[in-house]
Design an enzyme around this catalytic site. Structure first.
Site, mmCIF file in Angstrom:
data_model
loop_
_atom_site.group_PDB
_atom_site.id
_atom_site.type_symbol
_atom_site.label_atom_id
_atom_site.label_comp_id
_atom_site.label_asym_id
_atom_site.label_seq_id
_atom_site.Cartn_x
_atom_site.Cartn_y
_atom_site.Cartn_z
ATOM 1 N N ASP A 206 1.001 -1.471 0.121
ATOM 2 C CA ASP A 206 -0.019 0.336 -0.286
ATOM 3 C C ASP A 206 1.132 1.567 0.011
ATOM 4 O O ASP A 206 1.942 1.029 1.376
ATOM 5 C CB ASP A 206 -1.006 0.039 1.379
ATOM 6 C CG ASP A 206 -1.461 0.810 1.679
ATOM 7 O OD1 ASP A 206 -2.345 1.799 0.385
ATOM 8 O OD2 ASP A 206 -2.335 1.694 2.180
ATOM 9 N N ASP B 284 -10.350 -7.628 -4.974
ATOM 10 C CA ASP B 284 -11.722 -7.547 -4.503
ATOM 11 C C ASP B 284 -11.005 -6.099 -3.232
ATOM 12 O O ASP B 284 -12.236 -6.228 -2.833
ATOM 13 C CB ASP B 284 -12.114 -8.857 -3.822
ATOM 14 C CG ASP B 284 -11.389 -8.911 -2.699
ATOM 15 O OD1 ASP B 284 -12.432 -9.239 -1.896
ATOM 16 O OD2 ASP B 284 -10.436 -9.427 -2.880
#
Length: 388
Positions: free
Chosen positions: A112, A278
């Site tokens: 991230d 997802d």
């Protein structure tokens, strides 16, 4: 301006911690390395409207009016791993994760660039929070840092907290003998439910980050260099408007089927939370005018007010969607826009959905068909076609 400077500084510090530990990686110079995602077979059934709602929430956007709180809770509660609706994994894009070793434990984490913390599920969590996750055991190999605690909160309302240990970490052959590892003692239920990953590795790099995600195949993250074997042609660069701390730029048109609108300029944020498929920013969220024109070319498509998005029969052949980037045309194959089947139906939910407030958001549906360069020198962002 303080937002991006804060995060970029945190990323650079973490880069230095890694590169000083290992001067040469797979023949590349210090700081230049690649990560290939691992395939993960998950039994979890995602409810597409909930994933759309979660994406909108993460970016502080209001949900569609027809998507009520009751339907969101119902969708999320009934369509998890213990749900009654059977969906085969092939009906969703296969899930891919990033494998690391912390101490003696192998874990799967999300990479991230939108956060600076490196935290993982640990044996210090309550037993019910550990279920179906791979766990880091700091008591076996780690050295606890006294009076050091941490807490992370994300834009979608999720979070985690815990203690800090020093331990050895191995990421794609990049070894650190004494890395600060945040061992979770509490995580929000969304992370517990997300069985594919066991934590978040937040970091960025001094120069540029590059991502080459794939549709139903492992993608790559190259850090510090551009691999010319992974793209076709010379990348086209656009300047970044970083005033709000986002990778935001302006595109100069789009086309779909017989529609060619080369004069429709729109701003978009490029999704840089590298979680596939997802979580994070999965969808392409574009202005209402663009989405309506695209789905006007899709037979039997309709805007499903109950589920808050565009849907269509699953046997429909979808046209490609193209974003104009100066002279470069970034093509998103129609098959990538067939995001997921609504469980128990023959209807599929689109990976291209409308967003009411600008800027638009280009997430995984867009990224996994592109070769994208996030270059902090400028800053600027580059686009090229992936080499198959």
């Amino acid at each position: 301006m303080m937002g991006p400077f804060f995060y970029f500084t945190a990323y650079v510090s973490l880069l230095f911690a890694f590169t000083q530990a290992l001067p040469t990686i797979n023949g590349a110079t210090a700081g230049l390395f690649s990560i290939e995602q691992k395939q993960y077979r998950s039994n979890r059934v995602n409810w597409p409207p909930y994933e759309l709602w979660r994406t909108l929430r993460k970016h502080h956007r209001p949900p569609p009016r027809g998507m009520t709180a009751v339907s969101r809770i119902k969708a999320y509660g009934e369509h998890t791993i213990n749900g009654t609706v059977e969906v085969t994994p092939s009906e969703y894009d296969t899930e891919f994760v990033n494998e690391i070793t912390v101490g003696n434990d192998t874990l799967y984490v999300d990479i991230d660039t939108g956060s600076s913390d490196f935290w993982v599920f640990s044996s210090q969590l309550p037993e019910q929070s550990q279920r179906n996750h791979r766990i880091y055991h700091p008591e076996e190999t780690g050295t606890k840092l006294p009076k050091h605690t941490w807490e992370s909160k994300y834009g979608d309302g999720t979070g985690a907290a815990g203690n800090v240990f020093l331990d050895k970490v191995n990421l794609a052959g990049l070894k650190v003998s004494s890395q600060a590892v945040e061992a979770a003692t509490w995580v929000s239920y969304e992370f517990v439910d997300q069985q594919t990953t066991d934590g978040v590795m937040g970091f960025g790099f001094d120069n540029f980050n590059l991502t080459c995600l794939k549709h139903q195949a492992p993608g790559f993250y190259d850090f510090g260099f551009i691999d010319g074997t992974k793209h076709v042609g010379k990348p086209t660069y656009l300047p970044i408007d970083s005033l709000r701390g986002w990778w935001e730029t302006t595109f100069n048109g789009f086309s779909a089927g017989d529609i060619d609108n080369s004069t429709y300029r729109f701003k978009a944020v490029i999704g840089i939370n590298f979680e596939l498929p997802d979580t994070g920013t999965t969808f392409m969220l574009l202005p209402k005018q663009i989405t309506e024109q695209y789905y006007s070319t899709v037979p039997a498509s309709m805007y499903d007010r109950n589920n808050g998005g565009w849907a269509f029969p699953c046997n429909t052949t979808l046209p490609n969607f193209t974003i104009h980037i100066n002279d470069h045309k970034a093509i998103v194959p129609g098959e990538h826009i067939r995001w997921a089947q609504l469980p128990g139906t023959n209807t599929c939910f689109g990976g291209l959905q409308p967003v009411n407030n600008p800027p638009a958001i280009l997430g995984g549906t867009f990224l996994k068909s592109q070769f994208v360069i996030f270059d902090y020198d400028g800053p600027k962002i580059g686009f090229a076609a992936q080499r198959n």
